[in-house]
Write an enzyme that holds these catalytic residues in place. Structure first.
Site, mmCIF file in Angstrom:
data_model
loop_
_atom_site.group_PDB
_atom_site.id
_atom_site.type_symbol
_atom_site.label_atom_id
_atom_site.label_comp_id
_atom_site.label_asym_id
_atom_site.label_seq_id
_atom_site.Cartn_x
_atom_site.Cartn_y
_atom_site.Cartn_z
ATOM 1 N N ASP A 21 17.612 -43.758 11.433
ATOM 2 C CA ASP A 21 17.583 -44.853 12.278
ATOM 3 C C ASP A 21 17.464 -46.111 11.273
ATOM 4 O OD1 ASP A 21 16.525 -46.942 13.601
ATOM 5 O OD2 ASP A 21 14.386 -46.294 13.712
ATOM 6 N N LYS A 85 22.168 -56.047 10.678
ATOM 7 C CA LYS A 85 22.568 -55.558 11.886
ATOM 8 C C LYS A 85 22.774 -56.543 12.783
ATOM 9 C CE LYS A 85 20.466 -51.680 14.822
ATOM 10 N NZ LYS A 85 19.160 -50.983 14.885
ATOM 11 N N GLU A 190 19.363 -45.502 20.555
ATOM 12 C CA GLU A 190 18.194 -45.401 20.046
ATOM 13 C C GLU A 190 16.964 -45.040 20.949
ATOM 14 O OE1 GLU A 190 17.723 -49.313 18.301
ATOM 15 O OE2 GLU A 190 19.007 -48.846 16.705
ATOM 16 N N ASP A 216 12.045 -49.933 24.071
ATOM 17 C CA ASP A 216 12.298 -49.726 22.487
ATOM 18 C C ASP A 216 12.502 -51.382 22.141
ATOM 19 O OD1 ASP A 216 13.164 -49.679 19.991
ATOM 20 O OD2 ASP A 216 14.872 -48.490 20.310
#
Length: 548
Positions: A21, A85, A190, A216
Site C-alpha cells: 500500500d 503521490k 485500494e 477509503d
C-alpha cells in the site's frame, strides 16, 4: 481500468510475492505466508507496521527514507519530500499541482514535457528528482522491510492505487516499482484490496453474497467502491465483483492538515502584528507536526492544546483547539466526502438500503465527524470496523499477489476479482468534444463499436485520438494515444462510414481500431503502459541510479 490495471511484465516468478500500500502519508507492506496459510503485515526496523512516505536529503547522511526522514522534517524542511503521490503521473501545470506547491516547503519545478521535478540539495549538491524516483525510494524501503522479515530476496509485488488514478498515474506507479527493483505483477485499486481483506476476515452468516461499500479516506485521496461479494463455492474461491467506483484524488488528511495550519498561521499573525511567519518554513513544519499530534488526540477527546516554544522570532505559540472548531473549519471538505459517496451509489443504480456492509478504511476515517457523517447517511447503520483501517489495503494486496502467483502455476487462486473501468474512454470529435464509447464503471472485459464520418469534404484521412476522463471537452481529459487511417476515398463530408472499435481485455489493456467500411482499410493501436510516462531508457537509468 485502462492499460495499467495489470502489468505487462514478463516472468511472473515465484514466492514470495508482497502487497504494498503506497500511501500519501504512510505506506504498508504485507505478504501471504504459504507455510502458515495467512497474511502477515510486516513491521519495519522501528517495530511499526506503518512507514512514513517521506524522503529526506541530508548534508551528512545522504538520502533518508521513512520515519527517520519524517522525524527530521522540522529542521530540514526544504529537503524533506512528502505527499509525492499527489505529483506522480501529473503535469506541472495541473491546477492541483500548483495548489499543493503553495503548502509544500520543498520546491517543485517544471521539467521536460511539463513534468514536475522536485528540487533538493543533498550533500552540498543541487539535484532534481522525478516523482517516480521519490516513490521508488519509499517502495525500496518497503521491499527491504519485507526482505529483512522473510530472510530472502523479494522481487514480485502487487501495488495499490486510488480508484481514479488515470493511466499516466498508474503507469508512473509501475515505473516507480521498476526503479525500486520490483517486478510489478499487477496494480489494483485500494478499496478493492480493502474489500478483499474484509471479505476474508468476515465469517459469513450464510452462503448468500453481500453488497459491500468501502469508504477509503486516506492521507491524500478519497475512494468509494461498491462491490458484490460471493462465497464462490462453484469456482472454489471468494468472488469480488466491483460494481461502481467514485473518487476524489485530491481529498484526504493532508487537506485537513493544510486548513488547520493555515488557520494557526493566521492566528499567529493577527496576535503578533508585523510578524509574518509564512516565510519561516521550519516554523511552519513545527506547527504542522504539533497539529498532527493534536489531531490524533481529538479523535478521542473533544479538546486539546497546541504548544510550540519559540515558534517564530522567539515567540511561543499556545492555542486551544476543540473538535467543534476543527469540524467547522473543515466543513466544506467533510461535505465533499458525501459527494463521492452519492456518486458511487448513483452509478451503481442502488439506494442506501441495498448496502449490507459499510467498511471504513484509511487513517482519516478515525475522525469522529467522518464516522458520524457516514452513519447518519446510512440511517444509523453500524459501520464495519473489524479490520485495521491502516493495514487492510496492504493485506488485500498481499492476497491478490498470492492469487496471481497461484494462477500462473495453474493452482486455485485465493480470490477472484471482477473489475471495472475507473474512467470513461472515448475519442475526440467535432469542435474538440469527446464522444464516449465505454462509460466509467463498465465491467471488463468489454467491446464497444461506433460509426463516425468525416468532418470535411474530400477528406482522405482521419486522426483517431483516444482519451480517458469525464469532461465533455477532449482536451480536458487524459490523452492515451492517437493513430491515423489513410486512403479514404474522397467524398462529401458525412458520407464515409468510419467504424471505431474499443476492446478492453481481462488485463485492462485497451485495443482501439478503426476501419473504413467502404474500402476495408484498417488501422489500430494498443494502449499499453509504454504509451505514457517515462521511457524505458529513463526507467533503466533511474533504476541503476537507485541501485548505486
Amino acid at each position: 481500468m485502462v492499460a495499467s490495471s495489470q502489468s505487462q511484465s514478463q516472468g511472473r516468478g515465484d514466492w514470495p510475492a508482497i502487497g504494498i500500500d503506497l500511501g500519501t502519508t504512510y505506506s504498508c507492506v504485507a505478504v501471504w505466508r504459504q507455510d502458515r496459510n495467512r497474511v502477515d503485515v510486516i513491521a519495519n526496523d522501528q517495530g511499526d507496521r506503518l512507514t512514513s512516505s517521506v524522503v529526506a536529503f541530508t548534508a551528512n547522511e545522504g538520502i533518508v527514507v521513512g520515519d527517520a526522514a519524517a522525524n527530521q522534517a522540522f529542521s530540514n524542511p526544504a529537503n524533506t519530500v512528502y505527499d509525492v503521490k499527489r505529483l506522480i503521473g501529473r503535469r506541472f501545470s495541473d491546477d492541483c499541482v500548483q495548489q499543493d506547491m503553495a503548502s509544500w516547503p520543498f520546491k517543485v519545478v517544471a521539467g521536460r514535457d511539463d513534468r514536475p521535478m522536485i528540487l533538493v540539495r543533498s550533500r552540498g549538491e543541487e539535484r532534481q528528482f522525478a516523482p517516480e524516483q521519490i516513490s521508488a525510494m519509499v517502495l525500496a524501503k518497503m521491499k527491504e522491510t519485507a526482505e529483512a522479515y522473510l530472510g530472502v530476496k523479494v522481487k514480485n509485488a502487487v501495488i495499490t492505487v486510488p480508484d481514479y488514478f488515470n493511466n499516466s498515474q498508474r503507469k508512473a506507479t509501475m515505473d516507480a516499482g521498476t526503479i525500486a527493483g520490483l517486478n510489478v505483477m499487477r496494480i489494483i485499486m485500494e478499496p478493492t484490496a480493502a474489500a478483499i481483506a474484509y471479505g476474508l476476515h468476515k465469517k459469513p452468516v450464510s452462503d448468500q453474497g453481500r453488497t459491500v461499500l468501502v469508504f477509503d479516506l486516506g492521507g491524500g485521496t478519497l475512494d468509494v467502491s461498491l462491490l458484490n461479494t460471493d462465497p464462490g463455492k462453484e469456482i472454489g474461491a471468494p468472488l469480488f465483483d466491483v460494481k461502481a467506483i467514485a473518487s476524489d484524488t485530491h481529498l484526504g488528511g493532508s487537506d485537513f492538515d493544510n486548513a488547520m495550519v493555515n488557520y494557526f498561521v493566521r492566528r499567529f499573525i493577527r496576535e503578533h502584528k508585523n510578524t509574518d511567519i509564512r516565510s519561516n518554513q521550519k516554523a511552519i513544519q513545527r506547527l504542522r507536526t504539533a497539529w498532527e499530534r493534536a489531531k490524533r488526540i481529538l479523535s478521542s477527546r473533544t479538546q486539546t492544546t497546541i504548544e510550540v516554544d519559540a515558534l517564530h522570532a522567539g515567540i511561543d505559540f499556545h492555542q486551544t483547539i476543540t473538535r467543534t472548531l476543527f469540524e467547522e473549519l473543515n466543513k466544506n471538505l467533510f461535505r465533499k466526502c458525501l459527494v463521492a459517496l452519492k456518486q458511487c451509489l448513483r452509478d451503481a443504480k442502488l439506494d442506501m438500503s441495498s448496502v449490507h456492509d459499510v467498511v471504513l478504511v484509511g487513517g482519516s476515517t478515525r475522525i469522529p465527524k467522518v464516522q458520524n457523517m457516514i452513519k447518519e447517511f446510512f440511517d444509523g447503520k453500524q459501520l464495519c470496523r473489524n479490520i485495521n483501517p491502516d493495514e487492510a489495503i496492504a493485506y488485500g494486496a498481499a492476497v491478490d499477489a498470492a492469487s496471481f502467483i497461484r494462477e500462473s502455476k495453474m493452482e486455485p487462486p485465493l480470490t477472484m476479482l471482477l473489475d471495472v473501468t475507473p474512467l470513461s474512454l472515448g475519442v475526440e470529435v467535432d469542435f474538440g468534444d469527446m464522444t464516449v464509447l465505454i462509460p466509467r464503471n463498465t465491467a471488463i472485459p468489454t467491446r464497444k463499436e461506433q460509426v463516425f464520418s468525416t468532418y470535411h469534404d474530400d477528406q482522405i484521412d482521419v486522426v483517431i485520438q483516444v482519451y480517458e476522463g469525464e469532461s465533455a471537452k477532449a482536451a480536458e481529459n487524459n490523452l492515451l494515444g492517437k493513430f491515423v487511417l489513410t486512403g479514404i476515398i474522397p467524398a462529401p463530408r458525412g458520407v464515409p462510414n468510419i467504424n471505431v472499435t474499443f476492446d478492453i481485455d481481462q488485463n485492462g489493456v485497451l485495443n482501439a481500431s478503426v476501419n473504413d467500411m467502404a474500402t476495408g482499410l484498417e488501422n489500430k493501436i494498443t494502449i499499453t503502459n509504454e504509451n505514457v510516462g517515462l521511457s524505458m531508457e529513463e526507467i533503466e537509468r533511474m533504476a541503476q541510479e537507485a541501485e548505486r
